[in-house]
Motif scaffolding. Structure first.
Motif, mmCIF file in Angstrom:
data_model
loop_
_atom_site.group_PDB
_atom_site.id
_atom_site.type_symbol
_atom_site.label_atom_id
_atom_site.label_comp_id
_atom_site.label_asym_id
_atom_site.label_seq_id
_atom_site.Cartn_x
_atom_site.Cartn_y
_atom_site.Cartn_z
ATOM 1 N N PHE A 66 -5.540 3.967 11.958
ATOM 2 C CA PHE A 66 -5.953 2.684 11.393
ATOM 3 C C PHE A 66 -5.293 1.578 12.197
ATOM 4 O O PHE A 66 -4.391 1.823 13.007
ATOM 5 C CB PHE A 66 -5.566 2.588 9.907
ATOM 6 C CG PHE A 66 -4.082 2.478 9.661
ATOM 7 C CD1 PHE A 66 -3.469 1.242 9.512
ATOM 8 C CD2 PHE A 66 -3.286 3.616 9.578
ATOM 9 C CE1 PHE A 66 -2.100 1.143 9.290
ATOM 10 C CE2 PHE A 66 -1.916 3.523 9.347
ATOM 11 C CZ PHE A 66 -1.327 2.278 9.211
ATOM 12 N N MET A 160 -4.546 -3.191 3.712
ATOM 13 C CA MET A 160 -5.030 -2.003 3.007
ATOM 14 C C MET A 160 -5.806 -2.520 1.790
ATOM 15 O O MET A 160 -5.214 -3.004 0.827
ATOM 16 C CB MET A 160 -3.863 -1.107 2.586
ATOM 17 C CG MET A 160 -4.248 0.151 1.837
ATOM 18 S SD MET A 160 -2.744 1.128 1.486
ATOM 19 C CE MET A 160 -3.421 2.512 0.572
ATOM 20 N N ILE A 182 -7.329 -0.346 6.248
ATOM 21 C CA ILE A 182 -7.558 0.863 5.461
ATOM 22 C C ILE A 182 -8.414 0.469 4.258
ATOM 23 O O ILE A 182 -8.129 -0.531 3.592
ATOM 24 C CB ILE A 182 -6.229 1.472 4.971
ATOM 25 C CG1 ILE A 182 -5.333 1.852 6.153
ATOM 26 C CG2 ILE A 182 -6.483 2.697 4.093
ATOM 27 C CD1 ILE A 182 -3.920 2.248 5.740
ATOM 28 N N PHE A 184 -9.322 1.632 0.689
ATOM 29 C CA PHE A 184 -8.836 2.595 -0.304
ATOM 30 C C PHE A 184 -9.535 2.376 -1.643
ATOM 31 O O PHE A 184 -9.549 1.257 -2.155
ATOM 32 C CB PHE A 184 -7.322 2.456 -0.491
ATOM 33 C CG PHE A 184 -6.707 3.619 -1.207
ATOM 34 C CD1 PHE A 184 -6.149 4.662 -0.498
ATOM 35 C CD2 PHE A 184 -6.730 3.694 -2.588
ATOM 36 C CE1 PHE A 184 -5.600 5.750 -1.141
ATOM 37 C CE2 PHE A 184 -6.188 4.775 -3.252
ATOM 38 C CZ PHE A 184 -5.620 5.811 -2.527
ATOM 39 N N LEU A 204 -10.410 4.053 8.133
ATOM 40 C CA LEU A 204 -9.714 5.095 7.388
ATOM 41 C C LEU A 204 -10.018 4.876 5.907
ATOM 42 O O LEU A 204 -9.795 3.788 5.371
ATOM 43 C CB LEU A 204 -8.215 5.014 7.656
ATOM 44 C CG LEU A 204 -7.320 6.009 6.913
ATOM 45 C CD1 LEU A 204 -7.712 7.442 7.236
ATOM 46 C CD2 LEU A 204 -5.848 5.769 7.270
ATOM 47 N N GLY A 206 -9.479 5.739 1.968
ATOM 48 C CA GLY A 206 -8.608 6.305 0.951
ATOM 49 C C GLY A 206 -9.414 6.899 -0.192
ATOM 50 O O GLY A 206 -10.296 6.239 -0.746
ATOM 51 N N GLU A 229 -12.420 10.844 8.209
ATOM 52 C CA GLU A 229 -11.286 9.940 8.440
ATOM 53 C C GLU A 229 -10.741 9.545 7.074
ATOM 54 O O GLU A 229 -11.066 8.480 6.532
ATOM 55 C CB GLU A 229 -11.723 8.713 9.248
ATOM 56 C CG GLU A 229 -12.349 9.040 10.585
ATOM 57 C CD GLU A 229 -11.400 9.836 11.479
ATOM 58 O OE1 GLU A 229 -10.254 9.387 11.666
ATOM 59 O OE2 GLU A 229 -11.806 10.903 11.982
ATOM 60 N N LEU A 231 -7.670 9.517 3.771
ATOM 61 C CA LEU A 231 -6.304 9.410 3.276
ATOM 62 C C LEU A 231 -6.360 9.757 1.793
ATOM 63 O O LEU A 231 -7.135 9.150 1.052
ATOM 64 C CB LEU A 231 -5.781 7.989 3.482
ATOM 65 C CG LEU A 231 -4.388 7.647 2.962
ATOM 66 C CD1 LEU A 231 -3.320 8.392 3.769
ATOM 67 C CD2 LEU A 231 -4.143 6.135 3.046
#
Length: 453
Positions: A66, A160, A182, A184, A204, A206, A229, A231
């Motif tokens: 990221f 994020m 990110i 998420f 990325l 989440g 990709e 998390l």
């Protein structure tokens, strides 16, 4: 299932050309099976064979990224449960939590504290890498205002974006997409829309679920959509359960070789405890066991110093000693007439010695030669800390041009070097210093004749 050396050998061209650095294709295949070399080292392997080998020999935990530019970070890629087995690869990153329900004063004070924590330790810059921005209000404009403010105030932190609303998530990504944020908040209800958004911007993603079983099923669904990709995080707010989740995710990937859980994990320490020092204790636990993103409520030096030091110590190769950069270091308000000490480049030795010199309140210089990253006695025994290496450092770092003093203080444990150094540096006088770092303050005060209260 991992390929054996013979499986790999069957895919090689069997030329025994030695261009890979190994005497035979079989030797190369055996090393590749152990993970000690990359498939690309063979110049004659077909692309199809390279693809098959890359997939088969890749770590069971996927490596993800990221950020953007010089603020691009790597997570995952781990191959062992315990550091002493080999080494941990990609260190966890720390985040500070913001939400769009915070007051302007609280947001500003957090930004200022984040920016204040920025220092160098053993040649590595230490700062908070992530700003975790959570949409609690449900209002898109309020959330975008928070993102813009934190993005402008914390230039080094990657955003994020934490929201389960795909529409708000899209607007948030548009606001900071150049930072490689990110995203998420993918869950059972929204995962298709969130995957499409992550794919579009190559982010990325989440993923969260209520427990390990539901998370496993959700990851499988996302993988079936062709996205990897990821998390991972479970929704538990109980410390014991979160610890169990994180450890089991890592064990499932590495021990059971199940790539469904072969992704890095995030831990929201600020949701597991409210008290500052308890968050610190939780964060230290997950630095060791096995979080890749750790979110804190806030940051200051009382949290940063132990956390960053622990992370740096654990996420180094145990077979390679931690070293400081060689050079000439000023301690205090040292001038050209201040005393000059020499010690080794082993990080622990440097910090102990420099700390004692600072405690003496005597301004001084420290010369650090290339001593192989060993302690004083080990470096001396190995021939790495010698008259030649010290003389080389004096010349390399232009000590004679920078300082008027022609006396150099060596550690008392290696007094035997005195004659060797004077042979290499005939215009210098070598002074044998204290045998223990703790004795340096008194030694330096006596040496300079300076009495410091």
């Amino acid at each position: 299932m991992a390929l054996t050396g013979m499986d790999i050998y069957k895919l090689l061209p069997k030329k025994n050309c030695k261009e890979c650095g190994f005497p035979t294709c079989l030797a190369f295949a055996m090393k590749l099976a152990q993970g000690g070399v990359e498939a690309e080292k063979c110049p004659y392997m077909s692309e199809d064979a390279k693809t098959r080998l890359s997939e088969a020999t890749a770590p069971p935990m996927r490596t993800v990224r990221f950020g953007a530019g010089d603020r691009c970070y790597t997570l995952g890629g781990e191959t062992v449960l315990f550091r002493h087995e080999k080494t941990f690869v990609n260190r966890p990153r720390f985040a500070v939590a913001f939400s769009d329900t915070m007051s302007n004063e609280e947001i500003q004070s957090k930004i200022e504290r984040m920016n204040k924590v920025d220092y160098i330790r053993i040649s590595e810059e230490m700062y908070v890498e992530i700003a975790a921005l959570e949409c609690k209000s449900g209002n898109k404009d309020t959330f975008l205002s928070l993102i813009k403010r934190v993005k402008d105030g914390c230039k080094k932190a990657v955003p994020m974006i934490i929201t389960s609303d795909p529409e708000i998530a899209r607007a948030a990504v548009e606001e900071c997409r150049e930072s490689g944020p990110i995203l998420f908040g993918a869950d059972e209800q929204n995962y298709e829309a969130m995957v499409n958004l992550a794919k579009q911007y190559n982010l990325l993603l989440g993923v969260t679920a209520l427990d390990q079983e539901k998370l496993y099923d959700l990851v499988q669904k996302i993988q079936n959509l062709g996205y990897r990709e990821l998390l991972l995080s479970t929704g538990s707010t109980a410390l014991k359960q979160v610890f169990d989740d994180v450890v089991n995710i890592r064990r499932t990937a590495l021990v059971s070789q199940d790539r469904t859980f072969g992704y890095p994990t995030a831990v929201f320490a600020h949701k597991l405890a409210k008290e500052k020092m308890m968050q610190l204790a939780i964060a230290t636990l997950f630095v060791e066991k096995y979080a890749s993103v750790i979110v804190l409520d806030d940051i200051d030096y009382s949290l940063a110093l132990p956390l960053f030091a622990l992370r740096q110590n654990i996420y180094t190769d145990p077979q390679r000693p931690m070293r400081v950069e060689q050079g000439l270091y000023r301690i205090g308000s040292a001038d050209e007439n201040s005393p000059l000490l020499v010690t080794v480049d082993f990080a622990l030795t440097y910090f102990i010695v420099s700390g004692e010199v600072e405690r003496s309140k005597v301004p001084a210089w420290m010369l650090i030669p290339d001593a192989g990253g060993y302690s004083v006695l080990t470096a001396w025994a190995a021939g790495k800390f010698s008259g030649k290496t010290i003389a080389r450092a004096v010349k390399e770092f232009a000590v004679e041009e920078k300082l008027k003093t022609r006396e150099i203080i060596i550690p008392g444990k290696v007094a035997v070097l005195k004659a060797d150094i004077e042979d290499e540096l005939p215009s210098w006088k070598v002074v044998v210093g204290a045998e223990e770092a703790a004795l340096l303050p008194k030694f330096l005060r006596d040496y300079t004749g300076k009495k410091v209260s």
